[in-house]
Design an enzyme around this catalytic site. Structure first.
Site, PDB file in Angstrom:
ATOM      1  N   ASN A 264       0.853  -1.187   0.000  1.00  0.00           N
ATOM      2  CA  ASN A 264       0.000   0.000   0.000  1.00  0.00           C
ATOM      3  C   ASN A 264       0.894   1.245   0.000  1.00  0.00           C
ATOM      4  O   ASN A 264       2.118   1.138   0.115  1.00  0.00           O
ATOM      5  CB  ASN A 264      -0.940  -0.036   1.215  1.00  0.00           C
ATOM      6  CG  ASN A 264      -0.197   0.194   2.521  1.00  0.00           C
ATOM      7  OD1 ASN A 264       0.932  -0.246   2.701  1.00  0.00           O
ATOM      8  ND2 ASN A 264      -0.837   0.879   3.451  1.00  0.00           N
ATOM      9  N   PRO A 265       0.335   2.455  -0.146  1.00  0.00           N
ATOM     10  CA  PRO A 265       1.164   3.643  -0.378  1.00  0.00           C
ATOM     11  C   PRO A 265       2.225   3.942   0.669  1.00  0.00           C
ATOM     12  O   PRO A 265       3.263   4.506   0.337  1.00  0.00           O
ATOM     13  CB  PRO A 265       0.118   4.770  -0.466  1.00  0.00           C
ATOM     14  CG  PRO A 265      -1.086   4.107  -1.030  1.00  0.00           C
ATOM     15  CD  PRO A 265      -1.101   2.749  -0.388  1.00  0.00           C
ATOM     16  N   CYS A 266       1.998   3.597   1.912  1.00  0.00           N
ATOM     17  CA  CYS A 266       3.005   3.911   2.934  1.00  0.00           C
ATOM     18  C   CYS A 266       3.832   2.703   3.369  1.00  0.00           C
ATOM     19  O   CYS A 266       4.671   2.813   4.266  1.00  0.00           O
ATOM     20  CB  CYS A 266       2.341   4.560   4.137  1.00  0.00           C
ATOM     21  SG  CYS A 266       1.727   6.216   3.775  1.00  0.00           S
ATOM     22  N   GLU A 268       3.232  -0.224   4.919  1.00  0.00           N
ATOM     23  CA  GLU A 268       3.046  -1.082   6.085  1.00  0.00           C
ATOM     24  C   GLU A 268       2.265  -2.349   5.780  1.00  0.00           C
ATOM     25  O   GLU A 268       2.194  -3.253   6.617  1.00  0.00           O
ATOM     26  CB  GLU A 268       2.340  -0.309   7.222  1.00  0.00           C
ATOM     27  CG  GLU A 268       0.854  -0.085   7.034  1.00  0.00           C
ATOM     28  CD  GLU A 268       0.527   1.150   6.221  1.00  0.00           C
ATOM     29  OE1 GLU A 268      -0.641   1.557   6.211  1.00  0.00           O
ATOM     30  OE2 GLU A 268       1.456   1.707   5.592  1.00  0.00           O
TER      31      GLU A 268
END
Length: 774
Positions: A264-266, A268
């Site tokens: 996912n974008p960050c 995690e």
């Protein structure tokens, strides 16, 4: 409630009617709305009881569901409660590519961030059979995705967040590494390289490395040279990040049922195609008992009880959430993965009188995280007894997984007997906004960024008021020991930590997290390139699944502007450019940039150039004239004129040229004009020009101005890439300075204030609360 927390609640989480009238009158109403919604997944006769337990867990900001849940649960709106998704594998066909683009748009429209692996697309220049053409390559399609994301944002939706990954052996990997060095390009993406174990071994051995696609070797280079190229880009631009993809797949509880290529974008949540991340955090700072005393501690029984309720609430969220696509619903319900993590870790350590990054802190972190992991797995087993395990549970295979095999014997025995409800249960997500909402506790597992800072709060009448925001632990310390008490040495912030201490904390947490971690490893601006590279190798050797760093520089601005070490209790003020020149000086230089207290007078004759710009949607060309002045033997732009027979654009081109000319005449680092114009996206869509996607006519004008600046020597060009004054340090010519370095904060795209902070792989504005990821 502190005014900052109230603003966050009202702006992001409070339910309002269609006319803007508040529905949630208090935060307790928000807790009740969310708790009641999540309890709908329970049997009718138990819903009221479970709703009460969920509400109790959220009271006191102890359990914090992720922002999508707080904002969307119980509202009746057509939104997803999942924060982020990894989309389906992109087929290497035109039809497949644009079908995936459509799916991405639908997902972002409902508020979900997305991750994509672009390694599946053939490299630039590869033949396209049947049409007699060469492929434009994955980066050209990433430009299209970037434009789509801007369109969704322009339609009034939550700002889109996207992650793009590419394998380290893809033939276009070098272009991918350098893609965001072009101002204004791929601004909606975070970028990460998928580094495999064979690649890392080749880096260590300085071996050869093949760049391949479809079984064909396109080029061979030294692995270490490619690694150095990744490191150089990250050193200068903070991107790309590095994901150790083989380790992710080896340690995945679902190794037998899926293969992961993206996050996912960050970062995690490493996820399979159509995978979704459901997030929530336990606020450790709210659980510390007897703070700042010899007996300060977290009650592990209380922690375990809170985790049990949180796991059930998050499992229920899977059943009550909407999903943008049926494939996402199927994936979520087949595996039921959740990501329960923590926030307030640094404040909890401080309140337990333990310095972040010390050996004592590592021991405490391991103890707390093991307690959370143990409680989460046992809670999921308890739900499985009642509701059944996740559909793809295969006992022998699941128990043989590397992560599950390391769990305590009693947990594995319970899983063998009853199954488990959720395939994965833990994750460390970015919590910047909800942490501020909870009283400005430290975010996620990050260290405290600043003990205090000033933030602008939007008032009901539209004005802004400055509010001093202090860290949660600092506030508690002042309450106990008085406003004038000196802070002990266990109070430590991000500027005082070594990269090794950051890595040690992340590694200690990763040992007890079955998914991954969103964290930024802050490194000092003066760190040598060799020392910087060692941070990533240290992260790999210590078992991390990925690594993201941030080094303050003239390119990006610093995460905080600190002029030496301010007194902890004082707010960190944001620096401002001088408004007037020193006495007797109309033109002066500061930090290598020329400023003027009043506009320059125009001379009768100025040298310049006129450029022809043919925008495909216009029948008539635009003629752009840029005139220069000469200062100290150097040409700099002074004014701009735009003319065309097409009268459709007359009004805005006149306004644009007057504004840009006014900026030019005031001096300073005017190259930001180029970057701002190139970042403008036309919601109707851009066009292809000279083999590249240009997102708008304004962006095309920005490119003309940029090329003029390069041609006249106002900015340098390196390998065909523009280098502005602000990028001089990256080009190897750092400006000289005396004394402590002070770097301006990066400007916020929402409020314009220079208050952008980078944590957990995500940028957040300390002034208005804007976040790229939430």
């Amino acid at each position: 409630m502190h005014p900052i927390a109230e603003q966050i609640w009202d702006m992001k989480y409070r339910l309002h009617g269609a006319d803007g009238t508040p529905v949630d009158m208090t935060v307790a109403d928000t807790w009740s709305r969310v708790a009641t919604a999540l309890a709908q997944a329970e049997a009718p006769e138990t819903r009221e009881a479970w709703g009460a337990r969920f509400r109790e867990a959220m009271e006191g900001y102890r359990f914090l569901p992720a922002g999508r849940i707080l904002a969307g649960a119980g509202t009746g709106r057509d939104v997803t409660l999942f924060n982020c998704f990894v989309m389906g594998e992109v087929p290497d066909t035109m039809e497949g590519i644009f079908q995936n683009l459509k799916e991405a748009a639908l997902t972002m429209q409902q508020g979900g961030g997305i991750g994509y692996d672009f390694s599946t697309l053939r490299p630039k220049g590869a033949p396209v059979k049947g049409v007699g053409a060469d492929a434009s390559g994955p980066l050209s399609f990433m430009d299209v995705w970037d434009a789509m994301c801007r369109t969704i944002m322009s339609a009034g939706s939550r700002r889109g967040a996207m992650m793009a990954t590419m394998r380290c052996d893809h033939p276009d990997i070098e272009a991918f590494i350098e893609a965001k060095q072009e101002p204004g390009r791929l601004t909606m993406f975070n970028l990460s390289v998928l580094a495999t174990d064979p690649f890392m071994e080749a880096v260590k051995q300085d071996g050869d490395w093949d760049l391949t696609f479809g079984g064909q070797v396109y080029r061979t280079l030294k692995a270490r040279a490619l690694w150095d190229r990744i490191m150089a880009a990250t050193y200068a631009y903070a991107e790309p990040g590095v994901i150790f993809i083989d380790r992710i797949n080896q340690r995945n509880n679902l190794y037998y049922a899926e293969t992961i290529h993206a996050t996912n974008p960050c970062g995690e949540q490493p996820l399979p195609p159509y995978g979704a991340c459901l997030l929530g955090s336990i606020n450790l700072a709210a659980l510390v008992r007897e703070p700042f005393s010899d007996g300060a501690h977290i009650d592990e029984e209380e922690l375990a009880g809170l985790v049990r309720i949180a796991v059930r609430a998050m499992d229920n969220t899977i059943d009550v959430s909407r999903f943008p696509l049926p494939e996402q619903r199927h994936e979520a319900q087949a595996k039921r993965r959740i990501g329960l993590g923590v926030t307030g870790l640094a404040d909890a350590l401080i309140m337990c009188r333990t310095r972040y990054g010390s050996d004592a802190s590592i021991a405490l972190i391991r103890k707390w995280m093991k307690a959370l992991s143990r409680a989460a797995y046992l809670a999921s087993v308890e739900i499985a007894k009642e509701k059944g395990p996740f559909p793809l549970f295969v006992a022998d295979a699941y128990l043989a997984g590397e992560t599950v095999s390391a769990l305590d014997r009693d947990i594995r025995d319970a899983i063998a007997e009853h199954g488990i409800r959720n395939a994965l249960v833990t994750s460390i997500a970015p919590t910047g906004t909800i942490s501020l909402f909870a009283g400005n506790v430290s975010s996620g597992i990050e260290p405290v960024f600043a003990y205090a800072y000033t933030r602008k709060v939007l008032m009901p009448d539209g004005t802004r008021r400055e509010e001093k925001v202090r860290d949660f632990a600092v506030d508690r310390y002042r309450e106990i020991f008085g406003a004038e008490a000196a802070l002990p040495d266990y109070f430590v912030n991000a500027q005082e930590l070594s990269p090794a201490e950051h890595v040690a904390v992340q590694a200690a947490v990763q040992d007890h997290i079955d998914s991954s971690i969103s964290k930024t490893i802050n490194v000092p601006a003066e760190i040598s390139f060799e020392d910087f590279k060692s941070v990533y190798m240290d992260a790999y050797e210590k078992g991390l699944k990925g690594c993201t760093t941030y080094r303050p520089s003239e390119v990006r601005g610093s995460v905080l502007s600190l002029d030496a070490a301010p007194a902890p209790e004082e707010a960190v003020e944001q620096p401002a450019l001088p408004l007037t020149a020193p006495a007797g000086h109309d033109i002066y230089e500061k930090d290598g940039v020329v400023y003027m207290s009043k506009p320059l007078e125009r001379e009768t004759v100025l040298p310049g150039f006129t450029y022809k710009l043919q925008w495909p949607e216009s029948d008539h060309a635009m003629y752009i004239t840029i005139n220069d002045i000469v200062q100290d033997g150097r040409r700099r732009p002074f004014e701009i004129f735009i003319n065309s027979k097409n009268m459709e654009h007359y009004a805005w081109t006149v306004a644009l040229t007057r504004m840009i000319s006014a900026v030019f005449r005031r001096g300073g680092d005017v190259t930001f004009v180029v970057e701002e114009l190139k970042a403008v996206f036309d919601p109707r869509g851009g066009t292809w020009m000279k083999g590249r996607y240009v997102p708008s006519l304004l962006a095309a004008i920005g490119e003309v101005i940029e090329q003029h600046m390069i041609d006249t020597g106002f900015i340098a060009a390196k390998d065909g890439k523009p280098v502005t004054e602000a990028l001089r340090a990256v080009a190897g010519d750092p400006p000289p300075h005396d004394g402590p370095a002070v770097t301006a904060l990066k400007g916020c795209p929402r409020c314009g204030e220079r208050g952008m902070v980078r944590q957990e792989g995500c940028e957040t504005c300390t002034s208005c609360g804007y976040s790229k990821c939430s």
